[in-house]
Enzyme design. Sequence first.
Site, PDB file in Angstrom:
ATOM      1  N   GLU A  18       0.563  10.774  -6.520  1.00 28.26           N
ATOM      2  CA  GLU A  18       0.700  10.173  -5.191  1.00 28.26           C
ATOM      3  C   GLU A  18      -0.182  10.902  -4.194  1.00 28.26           C
ATOM      4  OE1 GLU A  18       4.550   8.782  -3.777  1.00 28.26           O
ATOM      5  OE2 GLU A  18       4.284  10.074  -2.019  1.00 28.26           O
ATOM      6  N   HIS A  78       1.781   1.702  -1.349  1.00 32.65           N
ATOM      7  CA  HIS A  78       3.115   1.728  -0.752  1.00 32.65           C
ATOM      8  C   HIS A  78       3.218   0.652   0.327  1.00 32.65           C
ATOM      9  CE1 HIS A  78       4.673   5.972  -1.871  1.00 32.65           C
ATOM     10  NE2 HIS A  78       3.817   5.546  -2.780  1.00 32.65           N
ATOM     11  N   ASP A 162      24.710   3.502  -3.541  1.00 33.78           N
ATOM     12  CA  ASP A 162      23.310   3.765  -3.842  1.00 33.78           C
ATOM     13  C   ASP A 162      22.871   3.000  -5.091  1.00 33.78           C
ATOM     14  OD1 ASP A 162      21.622   5.229  -2.234  1.00 33.78           O
ATOM     15  OD2 ASP A 162      21.518   6.936  -3.590  1.00 33.78           O
TER      16      ASP A 162
END
Length: 296
Positions: A18, A78, A162
């Site tokens: 990344e 992203h 979650d």
Amino acid sequence: MPDGRTLPVRPGPAISFEFFPPKSEAMEERLWDSISRLAPLDPLYVSVTYGAGGSTRDRTHRTVRRIVEETALKPAAHLTCVDARCEEVDDVIRDYWAAGVRHIVALRGDPPSGVGDRYEPCEGGYANAAELTAGIRKLGDFEVSVGCYPEKHPESASFDHDIDLLKAKIDNGATRAITQFFFDADVYFRYVDRVRKAGIDIPIVPGIMMQANFEGLVRMAGLCGATIPARLFDLFDGLESDPGTRELLTANVVADLCHDLSDNGVDQFHFYTLNRAELALATCRLLGVRPVEMAA
């Protein structure tokens, strides 16, 4: 091979990196130096981050386009929901497709600095990463990766909530989840056990942080709910003015974590490089990941 052709060999586990879009000419030079040094390791893809509130939108697009045009790497761009109506986000998705991007990392995103502590959906925008994933898949045959939190998202009421959110992302087309960073392999394995028991079977790829600035790491961990073990506070104590030693220690800590994961069956890693190649190169070398060679 009998006909003399050669095939690339990828030693070691699968990897991805990344990066974030550069803010200055010097940072851009460092970014592209890092990309050129890491590219021979043949990552599955490289992702490019997207700032809070879309603050890096143009720089992210430029970086992604350059990766497409000038390298053989596969970029994963992203995209977030913050401060943008669906129509605006959809235009970005179409722009990515037109640029040759086929992989998007769909994230809810965090509010811009100074706007508030909690996320609020934009009026007329995608409410969360699950809705964003559905929107992406509707507009193109993208691969969609999403985020997940092995220590629970700091705004979630519970682990069950979650995991329900992760399920919703998968139901809407996500095929891979990348974890927030962590420092204890047991944290990852406990989380994977939870999601597997909940019926989730997509890859859960560990996100590995490569931050040698310990004060910065503590700030980042506080924002995302990651626990830093006491042993790391002891290890980095008193090294504020010794970046060289911090780099060496960070490489050791990251390599130990990756070996713990690898020894227990993990075969894919996502490295948060912070646009610096050295720590990623060192860790990959210790994991047995070397530049792709051609085998006869």
